[in-house]
Design an enzyme around this catalytic site. Structure first.
Site, short mmCIF file in Angstrom:
data_model
loop_
_atom_site.label_atom_id
_atom_site.label_comp_id
_atom_site.label_asym_id
_atom_site.label_seq_id
_atom_site.Cartn_x
_atom_site.Cartn_y
_atom_site.Cartn_z
N TYR A 133 6.31 10.24 3.55
CA TYR A 133 5.79 9.51 2.38
C TYR A 133 4.64 8.60 2.80
O TYR A 133 3.58 8.57 2.18
CB TYR A 133 6.92 8.70 1.74
CG TYR A 133 6.54 8.05 0.43
CD1 TYR A 133 6.58 8.76 -0.76
CD2 TYR A 133 6.15 6.71 0.38
CE1 TYR A 133 6.23 8.16 -1.97
CE2 TYR A 133 5.79 6.11 -0.81
CZ TYR A 133 5.84 6.84 -1.99
OH TYR A 133 5.48 6.24 -3.19
N SER A 149 0.20 3.84 -3.10
CA SER A 149 1.44 3.10 -2.87
C SER A 149 1.15 1.91 -1.98
O SER A 149 0.11 1.87 -1.31
CB SER A 149 2.44 4.03 -2.17
OG SER A 149 3.55 3.32 -1.68
#
Ligand code: NAP
Length: 246
Positions: free
Chosen positions: A151, A138
């Protein structure tokens, strides 16, 4: 297309293949010639139908990464390509973030990536085969983000894990790489796209001036599974319309 850019005869397993980026990756690998095992915690029938309709071959597999012992045991043998795509996100101020939200995200986004990679590698080594692992990282493998502590920690972890596994397995036949998607139009980002102010702020900052399409990620993943990328390992390929270059 030259054989260096084909995946004929390869068997690829993609986690979270029922929707979004995972579905596009499954379709892309099948288009390149791989037989795809589309794995999801719920049915991946739609993905299999799309692949069948395009003349490829695929099967579905129920694999819930929240139950890791079962997922590990359910990983089929003789897979050549493992794409660790499944991921979840929980949003809350760090000061209020719950242990449950920390654990749930870390388990699916990081622990499962390690556990499945380890099970895959044991199978590849046992048959003295070769393989590829592609992890989905990410922008938050590099940046901090806000209100998404587990996350961000998990995706930084995915980047580190990609490098250590690449180091250990480079001489043992397995290349390990990651693709770091930018802002991609999926269920995961639907709320952001529906928020007019956030949507504009995001688009204004993306050099390419558009949201990414799941197919943009699929192309990069397919490349990292092909003979053409044999000397690429330990890399994290940003597919972000230029976001991190800005
Ligand atoms: P998505 O549409 O929400 O898809 C996530 C996938 O993960 C779904 O198939 C989901 O299954 C699956 N999943 C969640 N928990 C699972 C579990 N316990 N066991 C098995 N599968 C599980 O999101 P996406 O945008 O395609 O995300 C795919 C990956 O890309 C994730 O790792 C995400 O972090 C990463 N990513 C996305 C973006 C973006 O902009 N979209 C950006 C950077 C990174 P269900 O459908 O059953 O929930």
């Amino acid at each position: 297309m030259s054989a260096a850019f084909r995946l004929d005869g390869r068997r690829a397993l993609v986690t979270g293949a029922n929707t979004g980026i995972g579905q596009a990756i499954a379709v892309g690998l099948a288009e390149a010639g791989a037989h795809v095992v589309a794995a999801g915690r719920r049915s991946c029938a739609e993905t299999v139908e799309r692949i069948d309709a395009a003349g490829g071959t695929a099967e579905e597999l129920i694999l819930d990464l929240a139950d890791l012992p079962a997922a590990r045991a359910g990983l089929p043998p003789d897979i050549d390509i493992l794409v660790n795509n499944a991921g979840i996100i929980r949003r809350e101020e760090s000061v209020d973030f719950s242990e449950a939200d920390w654990d749930a995200v870390m388990d699916v986004n990081l622990k499962a990536v390690f556990q499945l990679s380890q099970a895959f590698a044991r199978d590849v080594f046992a048959r003295q085969g070769a393989g590829r692992i592609v992890n989905i990282a990410s922008l938050l493998s590099f940046q901090g983000g806000i209100r998404v502590p587990s996350y961000t920690a998990s995706k930084h972890g995915v980047a580190g894990l990609t490098k250590i596994l690449a180091n250990e397995w480079a001489t043992r036949g397995i290349n390990v790489n990651a693709v770091a998607p930018g802002y991609i139009a999926t269920n995961n980002t639907q709320a952001l796209r529906e928020d007019a102010d956030r949507n504009k702020a995001i688009l204004d900052r993306i050099p390419a001036g558009r949201w990414g399409d799941p197919a943009d990620i699929a192309g990069a993943v397919s490349f990292l599974c092909m003979p053409a990328s044999a000397y690429v390992t330990g890399a994290i390929l940003n597919v972000d319309g230029g976001w991190l270059a800005r």
